[in-house]
Scaffold this active site. Structure first.
Site, PDB file in Angstrom:
ATOM      1  N   GLN A 117       0.833  -1.207   0.000  1.00 19.93           N
ATOM      2  CA  GLN A 117       0.000   0.000   0.000  1.00 19.93           C
ATOM      3  C   GLN A 117       0.863   1.250   0.000  1.00 19.93           C
ATOM      4  OE1 GLN A 117      -3.382   0.458   2.860  1.00 19.93           O
ATOM      5  NE2 GLN A 117      -2.064   1.918   3.877  1.00 19.93           N
ATOM      6  N   GLY A 118       0.734   2.079  -1.022  1.00 19.42           N
ATOM      7  CA  GLY A 118       1.557   3.277  -1.117  1.00 19.42           C
ATOM      8  C   GLY A 118       0.771   4.541  -0.811  1.00 19.42           C
ATOM      9  N   TYR A 119       0.714   4.910   0.446  1.00 18.14           N
ATOM     10  CA  TYR A 119      -0.043   6.089   0.852  1.00 18.14           C
ATOM     11  C   TYR A 119       0.900   7.182   1.366  1.00 18.14           C
ATOM     12  CZ  TYR A 119      -4.673   3.940   0.631  1.00 18.14           C
ATOM     13  OH  TYR A 119      -5.841   3.378   0.232  1.00 18.14           O
ATOM     14  N   SER A 120       1.536   6.896   2.522  1.00 20.24           N
ATOM     15  CA  SER A 120       2.284   7.930   3.234  1.00 20.24           C
ATOM     16  C   SER A 120       3.479   8.437   2.457  1.00 20.24           C
ATOM     17  CB  SER A 120       2.788   7.367   4.569  1.00 20.24           C
ATOM     18  OG  SER A 120       1.709   6.988   5.373  1.00 20.24           O
ATOM     19  N   GLU A 145      -9.194  -0.440   7.538  1.00 19.46           N
ATOM     20  CA  GLU A 145      -8.029  -0.761   8.347  1.00 19.46           C
ATOM     21  C   GLU A 145      -8.371  -0.595   9.836  1.00 19.46           C
ATOM     22  OE1 GLU A 145      -3.241   0.165   8.006  1.00 19.46           O
ATOM     23  OE2 GLU A 145      -4.637   1.479   7.021  1.00 19.46           O
ATOM     24  N   SER A 164      -2.797   7.735  13.869  1.00 21.43           N
ATOM     25  CA  SER A 164      -2.246   7.717  15.233  1.00 21.43           C
ATOM     26  C   SER A 164      -3.355   7.805  16.270  1.00 21.43           C
ATOM     27  CB  SER A 164      -1.293   8.895  15.423  1.00 21.43           C
ATOM     28  OG  SER A 164      -2.034  10.093  15.484  1.00 21.43           O
TER      29      SER A 164
END
Lengths: 392, 352, 392, 352
Positions: C126-129, C244, C377
């Site tokens: 998964q490429g998010y951040s 998630e 977070s």
């Protein structure tokens, strides 16, 4: 480096200790030990005892009738008095308005008000907070309008401790509406028997009457009763707040409270019929508290050393307030926990009697919730520290 | 699983909410008129034979409305004790069901802390009955009780329970208000002579009945705490939304927001624990004890922290007796101690 | 009201339990029990076992190759698998991009990608951040410029779990610069072996390589690899984030962790030579944890019942994430505390051997710090709840 | 009281700060060249006879700079043990002072947890000396040591200490890195024969020396923790000031501000505790034990909470080994466990 006092300071400690051992009448000492509240008469009597010894104002300079002690001497004094279950010199004249007057007041104000404070004859209270101005003091609305040689004051003050005992109030009032809210606030000295002053009791959750609401309805106050310049009251208020938050010797009282709690645990029945002091969980929690109190004691000494070296009280004085309030809350909580349901009886009905000390433990526990609210809440203290350490 | 209320239960819930809004007029007579006093008593004994869920609904509502009525003691604990001791046929139960007769449980003693199974109060045999000597230090709502169900030790191994009328000879009562405003009493028995049938159930055999009765009452108190916690959470949210400081509502301050979130988390966890305790009251002994003690242990902690936060976030107003918040907070603190504090119930959970 | 499952659900539980008891090879089961990380091969082998049983995708609808189970069935399934120390089906194809594709993808994308996910043959990441876009995902900078039938992608992604094992990445990229930052974000499916994709390992504080940085340097991606409409990627991303955070059955793993810890305490030497399990302080802390885990279990059931009744997952799913992360941190912390200095050896040098399990306990403890950071977070979760309950 | 540094102490502090900035070049040889290795050794034994304050200054600096050198063990614990056992005349001490000879303390055993006074490792008499059997499971920096100071039990009541060269027969060593990156070893003694003078001090009489040596080392570790905590607090403040999220620096979020304040409070409390432990090392036994154990117990808690907060506030960066924050956090967690965790030291405090 050393943690210990100098030989001169140790000699001073002996002197205080000797006095402390016999200064307070037994009944007074017992009340302090049990966390019972003193009456106004007792506070006044105690102040007379202190004045007779020449220690009416331990924190004041000599020229105004104080002891002229160093900070270390004051610390030693407060420690020893607390250790011997002597009462605090609790009236606000001594700790708050007195210092304002000898710092910012005029000669006439000093001459008129300081003697009564030193002798305990005149009881003062502090009029700051209002319903819509608690933590945000600058929002205060009580206003004073100039009329000849008088101000005419209208508004109200709230959360005023011992107002019902007081002869005088020092109040922050709005004398003009400036853009910057802090400006335009002045400090007035108002006799409590002035026409238009009404005191209404506020019962706190410990079912006690210590704080009050004060209504001010067209109260005429001579302009001569203004402290310092018009519009400069905010500065005096801040001066006082900083003092209120300053280095107190509460940590010695905390240590006494831990000691008393330990005594109590030795007698309190725990699980399996053994005393609570032998209950591993309870004993460990008490040890934890004791260790944290020791830490606070050292921190107080550190702050004291900094103040003596001429540093400004900074974030560390907010820190002391946060930590001592939190520890006091936990200690008084544990005292009630130790009692279990035996701690619950509070108000005897008809001719019932309560177990000795039970109600005091609960009263102190409940009232102690206020230590993180009054005089700058724990959240406000954290904001203050954050600004300083983050440079915000 | 299914956590929804039946239509009847929903109606009960609404009814309790209306009752609780009545404030000081929320009287015992009204509760009796609404038949709530009968709800936890078996039909065979003249009650309605309701389930623990109905008790939970009533108690949550009483907690929410800060109604100081000894429902858990008088309508749950005492009837359970009687029926479990095999005394379900007693006419007292019908009186209790109709609300005309009130009982109080006299179990606590200063010397035994939270242990209900080893009373020191002594019951000696005499030719035509029993004689009681000793002190019960904390009897909730004792002043209003017509009779007391008193735990005592006899020559036997386990505890026994005796029924003692309020006017029994040699029984002195001192009454007081607790710090949460609820009444309680201290009972002193000095050679209190009782007839033979004052002994309820078998001599020395009352342990299991006492345990179950206390577990039911404890689950009920959990529900009361839940109601009070929810009320404090809502009041605090409302306070944060409306109270202005530094030119904005308190709700604008992130630190206060997160405190409110912690109150929310505590309420949700308390609800789960209350449901657990309530829905496991009919399980076998060990499972029941673990569920009830887990719930009470945790709720004692959660209730206290919600109480403290509510006071703190209300600021000076939270310290005033005139506002509900402080009184509700005190009740939560008191519930945390009643029938065993968190320490006691963690230990009981671990040993079960 | 009832806490228990229906007879049908109980029968289903028996079926799962029977399967779970013998599904995983012993070595795999041991690794799961000891908290050891599985290899990619093991994860793939496990997915094959699940597919052979017809349970390749417990959370997917039947028409896409899933089981079509109810939420309760999924919960029961996850509980039983966890209780039997079976591995989780850990790859992100199954839990994240698969559901996006069968919900928002086109027919061709489903046909091409779903089978490989079900069989475990194709591993996704998964490429998010990005470095400057962590909690504030809308600040992402990686951009895709249209060039004929391709996008040309430049930028980087960070904190990409298992990127070094992955065949494909689903990435959020900026396809235009809109005023509202959330718009102009699209989701692309990019083969990891495409030219210009570089994976750089990131070592975490548990001295492990699980997460990675990905550099995207003029990577050409066919427009057909875009999921849904251009600029609609933010919505898919939020869909995934909610998943998630959704109701996991982690609480059963928490219970297992508490059970394992209890076993450990029975063997661990405590003060006075007795086992730690008999140490009043340690035992009490474990009881506290156990009670809180039980509370979380009931909360999960409550949320499940709400979801089955058709309610939207709301503040309560953030609550589950906060609470389970916190409990996991405390349990893994306690496992290390139990070891004392025996828990400290981490990397054997030369031919040294470590006490069995020691390093895993520490590794899990350290890595678990991330559960309050990654995937939203704890602070962000609290903001989300605050908005909902305060109506901000 | 007086908490100011003398001019020499201030110079030492500056010197340590420069040294610690050297990072990996912060070597043992440099520390020896700067004479720090000699600082805690009495002048009569070839050292500088410095006070606990100098040790504190050095350790705080090492902690701040995350320098992984076993100063507390090799330069404080071992020399103290030797001198307190009446072995101050030994030439080893001069080697230790000059940094050419290194010792390691072999006290910890898996079976005895944090109790240093009741070793299971057995020392049996033989005609011309001693024979050792048993395992020391955790010896900090064992691989670099020339000899070990090993606690053992003999026939006598109390513990004894033996000096064992690294190449002694029947001594196997396994080395590993701990999770904080510090090296440690496991020692297995199998019929390890030693000469008679391997026994240091009186047989069975080593208890007081072990206690004092560990107390000094523990106070030193407290100072190291303090340095690391301060460094993390500063790094976190800097991160909050510079890192942007949602269009403002993280420092703009009140919740994060208050977390930083809590880190500040923890650092200040840790400083007080470190000063207490350091300045009470020369007090009589009970006062010393209470000061050191109070400090270690509290710092173990404070250090851990600062470590956790630093990681949390750094977000994903806090999880990365490449950044200092995570490694410093791990060191803090490790210090919390070394020579007794918080539980152990609270107990020791309470029993003293």
């Amino acid at each position: 480096m050393r943690l210990d006092f100098t030989p001169e300071e140790l000699a001073f400690r002996e002197e205080v200790r000797e006095f402390a051992a016999r200064a307070a009448p037994d009944a007074m000492r017992r009340k302090v030990r049990d966390g019972e509240e003193l009456t106004k008469d007792e506070f006044v009597a105690w102040q007379r005892i202190m004045q007779a010894r020449g220690w009416a104002a331990p924190s004041w300079p000599r020229e105004h009738g104080g002891t002229g002690w160093t900070l270390s001497q004051r610390h030693i004094f407060e420690e020893e008095m607390a250790a011997a279950d002597c009462p605090q010199q609790a009236h606000f004249g001594l700790s708050l308005i007195g210092p304002v007057l000898y710092t910012f007041g005029d000669e006439e104000q000093r001459r008129r008000h300081l003697p009564g404070i030193l002798s305990g004859d005149v009881w003062w209270c502090q009029g700051y907070s209002e319903r819509q101005a608690g933590s945000d003091l600058a929002a205060l609305q009580t206003h004073a309008v100039r009329d000849g040689d008088d101000y005419v004051v209208n508004g109200h003050k709230i959360w005023v401790t011992y107002a019902h005992w007081a002869d005088m109030i020092f109040a922050l009032v709005r004398t003009s509406r400036e853009e910057k809210r802090q400006r335009g606030i002045s400090m007035l000295l108002i006799p409590m028997d002035a026409k238009g002053v009404t005191v209404r009791p506020i019962e706190t959750i410990d079912r006690n009457h210590q704080i009050n609401e004060i209504l001010l309805d067209d109260v005429r106050v001579p302009v001569a009763n203004r402290v310092g310049a018009e519009g400069a009251g905010w500065g005096y208020g801040k001066f006082l707040l900083a003092r209120e938050r300053g280095v107190g010797a509460t940590q010695r009282r905390l240590r006494r409270a831990v000691e008393r709690l330990r005594d109590r645990l030795r007698r309190a029945p725990g699980p399996d019929g053994r005393p609570l002091a032998e209950d591993a969980l309870f004993a460990d929690r008490l040890t934890q508290l004791e260790i944290e109190v020791i830490g606070l004691e050292v921190t107080v000494l550190r702050v004291l050393a900094e103040l003596e070296a001429g540093h400004e009280p900074d974030a560390r004085s907010s820190m002391l307030k946060i930590r001592s309030a939190e520890l006091l809350q936990r200690i008084t909580e544990m005292a009630v926990e130790a009692g279990g349901t035996e701690a619950m009886p509070f108000v005897p009905l008809d001719d019932a009697t309560l177990p000795p000390g039970a109600a005091h433990a609960v009263r102190n526990y409940l009232y102690t919730r206020a230590t993180t609210i009054f005089g700058g809440s724990a959240e406000i203290q954290r904001n203050v520290i954050a600004r300083q350490i983050l440079g915000l | 699983m299914d956590f929804s209320l039946t239509t009847e239960q929903q109606m009960l819930s609404d009814s309790v909410a209306r009752f609780a809004r009545g404030g000081t007029e929320a009287s015992w007579a009204t509760m009796a008129a609404l038949c709530w006093t009968a709800i936890a008593i078996p039909e065979a004994s003249g009650g309605l034979g309701g389930s623990a869920v109905e008790v939970m609904i009533i108690m949550e509502g009483l907690g929410r409305g800060l109604v100081a009525q000894p429902f858990a003691e008088s309508c749950v604990l005492c009837p359970t004790l009687l029926t479990e001791l095999g005394e379900g046929h007693r006419p007292e139960l019908q009186g209790m069901a109709s609300g005309t007769l009130r009982a109080a449980f006299a179990g606590a003693e200063a010397e035994t802390r939270f242990d209900p199974l080893n009373p020191r109060l002594r019951a000696g045999r005499r030719p035509d009955g029993w004689i009681l000597d000793g002190v019960k230090s904390f009897v909730p709502d004792g002043a209003a009780a017509d009779h007391f169900l008193v735990t005592a030790r006899t020559g036997s191994e386990g505890p026994s329970v005796f029924r003692v009328p309020r006017d029994a000879p040699g029984l002195e009562r001192e009454d007081f208000l607790c710090f949460d405003g609820h009444p309680a009493s201290r009972l002193r028995f000095t050679g209190t002579a009782l007839p033979a049938d004052a002994l309820l159930g078998a001599e020395g055999g009352a342990g299991p009945a006492i345990e179950l009765a206390l577990d039911r009452a404890t689950a009920a108190l959990c529900a009361e705490a839940l109601g009070a916690m929810e009320a404090l959470r809502e009041a605090t949210a409302e306070h944060l939304r409306t109270r202005q400081q530094f030119g904005q509502p308190l709700a604008g301050f992130q630190v206060l927001q997160h405190r409110l979130v912690d109150m929310f988390l505590a309420c949700e966890e308390a609800r789960s624990m209350t449901l657990l305790a309530t829905l496991r009251l009919e399980a076998e002994r060990r499972e029941r004890i673990r569920a009830v003690s887990a719930a009470k242990a945790r709720i004692a902690q959660l209730a206290r922290s919600v109480a403290y936060q509510a006071i703190q976030l209300h600021g000076a107003m939270g310290m005033c007796e005139e506002f509900t918040v402080g009184r509700q907070a005190k009740r939560l603190i008191a519930i945390g101690m009643l029938y065993g504090d968190a320490d006691h119930h963690r230990r009981r959970f671990a040993c079960a």
